[in-house]
Design an enzyme around this catalytic site. Structure first.
Site, mmCIF file in Angstrom:
data_model
loop_
_atom_site.group_PDB
_atom_site.id
_atom_site.type_symbol
_atom_site.label_atom_id
_atom_site.label_comp_id
_atom_site.label_asym_id
_atom_site.label_seq_id
_atom_site.Cartn_x
_atom_site.Cartn_y
_atom_site.Cartn_z
ATOM 1 N N ASP A 1 0.837 -1.068 0.088
ATOM 2 C CA ASP A 1 0.021 -0.031 0.016
ATOM 3 C C ASP A 1 0.688 1.139 -0.053
ATOM 4 O O ASP A 1 1.675 1.493 0.916
ATOM 5 C CB ASP A 1 -0.840 -0.094 1.230
ATOM 6 C CG ASP A 1 -1.864 1.121 0.995
ATOM 7 O OD1 ASP A 1 -2.682 1.283 0.497
ATOM 8 O OD2 ASP A 1 -1.611 1.974 2.335
ATOM 9 N N THR B 1 -3.381 6.125 -3.481
ATOM 10 C CA THR B 1 -2.299 6.819 -2.892
ATOM 11 C C THR B 1 -0.894 6.654 -3.866
ATOM 12 O O THR B 1 -0.116 7.316 -4.011
ATOM 13 C CB THR B 1 -1.916 6.211 -1.330
ATOM 14 O OG1 THR B 1 -2.118 4.716 -1.541
ATOM 15 C CG2 THR B 1 -3.022 6.431 -0.573
ATOM 16 N N THR B 2 -0.811 5.379 -4.312
ATOM 17 C CA THR B 2 0.220 5.157 -4.974
ATOM 18 C C THR B 2 0.419 5.839 -6.488
ATOM 19 O O THR B 2 1.261 6.589 -6.718
ATOM 20 C CB THR B 2 0.510 3.700 -5.357
ATOM 21 O OG1 THR B 2 0.425 2.852 -4.128
ATOM 22 C CG2 THR B 2 1.764 3.168 -5.976
ATOM 23 N N ASP C 1 -9.515 0.159 2.746
ATOM 24 C CA ASP C 1 -9.483 0.971 1.373
ATOM 25 C C ASP C 1 -10.825 0.338 0.927
ATOM 26 O O ASP C 1 -11.428 1.143 0.293
ATOM 27 C CB ASP C 1 -8.333 0.175 0.736
ATOM 28 C CG ASP C 1 -6.979 0.940 0.787
ATOM 29 O OD1 ASP C 1 -6.889 1.604 1.766
ATOM 30 O OD2 ASP C 1 -6.027 0.751 0.079
HETATM 31 P P1 ADP Z 1 -3.205 2.930 -5.470
HETATM 32 O O1 ADP Z 1 -2.387 2.940 -4.089
HETATM 33 O O2 ADP Z 1 -2.944 3.984 -6.477
HETATM 34 O O3 ADP Z 1 -4.538 2.534 -5.549
HETATM 35 P P2 ADP Z 1 -2.998 0.184 -6.503
HETATM 36 O O4 ADP Z 1 -1.418 -0.612 -6.075
HETATM 37 O O5 ADP Z 1 -4.047 -0.151 -5.618
HETATM 38 O O6 ADP Z 1 -2.446 1.695 -6.355
HETATM 39 O O7 ADP Z 1 -3.303 0.190 -7.979
HETATM 40 C C1 ADP Z 1 -4.197 0.767 -8.686
HETATM 41 C C2 ADP Z 1 -4.127 0.657 -10.122
HETATM 42 O O8 ADP Z 1 -4.125 -0.894 -10.629
HETATM 43 C C3 ADP Z 1 -5.478 1.054 -10.609
HETATM 44 O O9 ADP Z 1 -4.986 1.908 -11.678
HETATM 45 C C4 ADP Z 1 -6.304 0.116 -11.052
HETATM 46 O O10 ADP Z 1 -6.875 0.243 -12.404
HETATM 47 C C5 ADP Z 1 -5.117 -0.830 -11.341
HETATM 48 N N1 ADP Z 1 -5.557 -2.491 -11.314
HETATM 49 C C6 ADP Z 1 -6.248 -2.882 -10.335
HETATM 50 N N2 ADP Z 1 -6.542 -4.213 -10.549
HETATM 51 C C7 ADP Z 1 -6.515 -4.499 -11.790
HETATM 52 C C8 ADP Z 1 -6.470 -5.544 -12.639
HETATM 53 N N3 ADP Z 1 -6.931 -6.845 -12.385
HETATM 54 N N4 ADP Z 1 -6.129 -5.439 -13.826
HETATM 55 C C9 ADP Z 1 -5.503 -4.307 -14.326
HETATM 56 N N5 ADP Z 1 -5.480 -3.145 -13.512
HETATM 57 C C10 ADP Z 1 -5.774 -3.271 -12.240
HETATM 58 MG MG MG Z 2 -5.372 0.634 -4.601
#
Ligand code: ADP
Ligand code: MG
Length: 547
Positions: free
Chosen positions: A63, A96-97, A390
């Protein structure tokens, strides 16, 4: 006015200072470094980070907010980015990322323009135009729904990639159940107060033992082994004073001259405590939840009357209990009557792992529910807790907003394409900045591609051509490393999270861009924790913000 030769020194000799392009370069480097540090965690195939502190305690997380919180960041600009990520977490609970990665890339793209001689204020202006246009486009691109199926997919996308050791489908069901239980209609609007969902954790067991409870869990056992373990049709007294004889604050000496009086004295104390139990019994209560202590003697009498009691219940739990059961908290035992008691179908002590907890279920007001997280180790339950928090936030937001966006970088690709068209209508140097903004957005699909082992350049080219063909919802399919329709795949991003992430990233990036002077300041006496909004502008004589 300035008198000739003697230079006027406004800063002490030896004060650290960076000016102009040097300051900008340095700040951009720091922002890029922090973005690089979290980039590999983006998306479900993202890697985890293990953070080790000076005494060897570890946190393993995927996270962004957690990683940045635990990282010992020193550079002031990097700290601004960390702040932006934290405020994203506070405001919407996810993305957040994305904020950090995007802010880093916006600055990287700005750097190229700075090198070409475009002034930083022009870049900032162009970025702001792009944000306004993005807001409009995202509103149009959003899909509209908040049914359970959609909410489940929102939860799954937020949960995927988190190291929970259990399927995202399983956890998403619990989240949607909890959200639906606390969702209300107010003035024709759906309102979800996530404070009504209590997330509790207890290590031990397996993650698949995580459960939804239609009620409240209190991490306390009953005080006396002779008390019943289950009370049906519970009439609950919430008491926030101690069920003990008050000890005097100052040492008092009681002089007893006659040995027979000792017994009298003790009897009197016992009587007082028996009366306490009697007052409770007379009110009709069969459960007592006390915020303070309960004396052994009171416990004994309550147990004798078949009353269930728990002590040292947290204030926050007392408040939740009051809301859920309709009980009124009492301080003075003389105020205990039938009217102040709350109701629940069952109050029960259950053994969870090595501990015993009190479950209050079937409350009159069902708008208080809990999720009890289980998992093999502390680290596992902690990571599940973060992931669930989250998911709860994003599902609540989507339930309220009734709209969502395709994930997997689809929305960023589409937006980049739209912004390139829009930039032509703007012209001038701002056009360059808007194009840079569009390019920066593509860092999201690019990173997702990289993190799933795809060739980033080829993937981006293919993705672009798909969007040009009108496939608006195509993104990176991380399951089979291909490009496909995110809506049919069920990868849904939260509308409010995405718009907020883009806006926060631009805000912090332009704030950093406008700094052209970094001066070591005196130890700040300004209040800590303020937003870094005061920084920026030319000269920046106030020095560094008060971090
Ligand atoms: P953040 O902290 O920004 O929420 P995450 O590590 O949760 O970062 O990643 C979020 C990103 O991953 C988003 O752009 C989301 O659309 C993408 N994402 C999540 N699940 C999938 C999936 N199964 N296939 C493709 N992209 C995904
Ligand atoms: Mg996320």
């Amino acid at each position: 006015m300035i008198s000739g030769q003697t230079p006027i020194l406004i800063l002490k000799e030896g004060t650290e200072r960076q000016q102009g392009r040097n300051a900008q370069k340095n700040n951009i480097e720091a922002a890029k470094a922090i973005a690089d540090a979290v980039r590999t965690t983006l998306g479900p195939k993202g890697m985890d980070k293990m953070l080790v502190d000076s005494i060897g305690d570890i946190v393993i997380s995927n996270d962004g907010a957690t990683i940045l919180k635990e990282m010992d960041v020193d550079h002031p600009t990097a700290k601004m980015i960390v702040e932006a990520s934290k405020s994203q977490d506070t405001a919407v609970g996810d993305g957040t990322t994305t904020v950090v990665v995007l802010a880093g890339e916006l600055l990287k793209q700005a750097e190229t323009l700075l090198e070409q001689g475009v002034h930083s204020t022009i870049i900032a202006d162009g970025y702001h135009l792009a944000v306004v246009e993005s807001r409009k486009e995202l509103g149009e691109l959003a899909a509209k729904a908040n049914d359970d199926k959609t909410l489940r997919k929102i939860a799954i996308t937020a949960l995927s990639g988190k190291n929970t050791g259990v399927s995202a489908e399983f956890l998403s069901d619990l989240v949607v159940k909890a959200i639906n239980a606390v969702s209300e209609e107010r003035d024709g609007k759906t309102v979800v107060d996530t404070a009504n969902i209590k997330v509790d954790k207890k290590s031990g067991g397996s993650a698949s033992d995580t459960t939804f409870i239609n009620g409240i869990i209190i991490d306390k056992e009953r005080v006396h082994s002779k008390m019943p373990t289950v009370i049906k049709n519970a009439k609950i007294a919430l008491i926030n004073s101690a069920l003990e004889i008050k000890k005097t604050e100052i040492d008092a000496k009681v002089q007893i001259t006659d040995p027979s009086k000792i017994q009298d004295f003790l009897d009197q104390e016992t009587d007082t405590m028996r009366e306490m139990a009697e007052k409770i019994k007379k009110s009709g209560a069969n459960v007592v939840l006390c915020q303070k202590g309960i004396d052994d003697t009171v416990q004994y009498y309550l147990a004798k009357d078949g009353i269930y009691a728990a002590r040292r219940v947290k204030q926050s739990d007392m408040e939740k209990l009051a809301k859920a059961t309709g009980a009124k908290m009492v301080t003075n035992l003389d105020d205990i009557t039938g009217d102040v008691l709350g109701n629940a179908d069952v109050v029960e002590e259950r053994k969870i792992g090595d501990d015993r907890m009190t479950f209050v279920t079937g409350c009159v007001n069902p708008k208080a529910v809990s999720i009890l997280i289980r998992g093999g180790t502390e680290h596992v339950v902690d990571e599940i807790e973060r992931a669930m928090n989250d998911a709860i936030r994003v599902v609540a937001i989507t339930k309220e907003d009734g709209k969502y966006l395709p994930g997997g970088g689809a929305i960023e690709s589409e937006l980049a394409m739209k912004l390139r068209t829009y930039s032509n209508s703007v012209g001038g140097r701002e056009q360059l900045a808007i194009e840079a903004f569009a390019k920066a957005l593509e860092i999201i699909p690019r990173t997702l591609a990289e993190n799933s082992g795809l060739d980033p350049i080829n993937t981006l080219i293919k993705l672009k051509s798909d969007h040009e063909k009108g496939n608006k919802t195509f993104g990176i399919n991380m399951n089979d490393a291909s490009i496909s329709d995110m809506l049919s795949l069920g990868v849904f991003d939260t509308y409010r999270v995405k718009t907020h992430a883009i806006e926060s990233a631009v805000e912090v990036a332009t704030m950093i861009l406008r700094i052209d002077d970094v001066i070591a300041s005196k130890k700040s006496s300004a209040p800590a924790g303020g937003a870094p909004g005061g920084m920026g502008g030319m000269g920046g004589m106030g020095g560094m913000p008060p971090y």
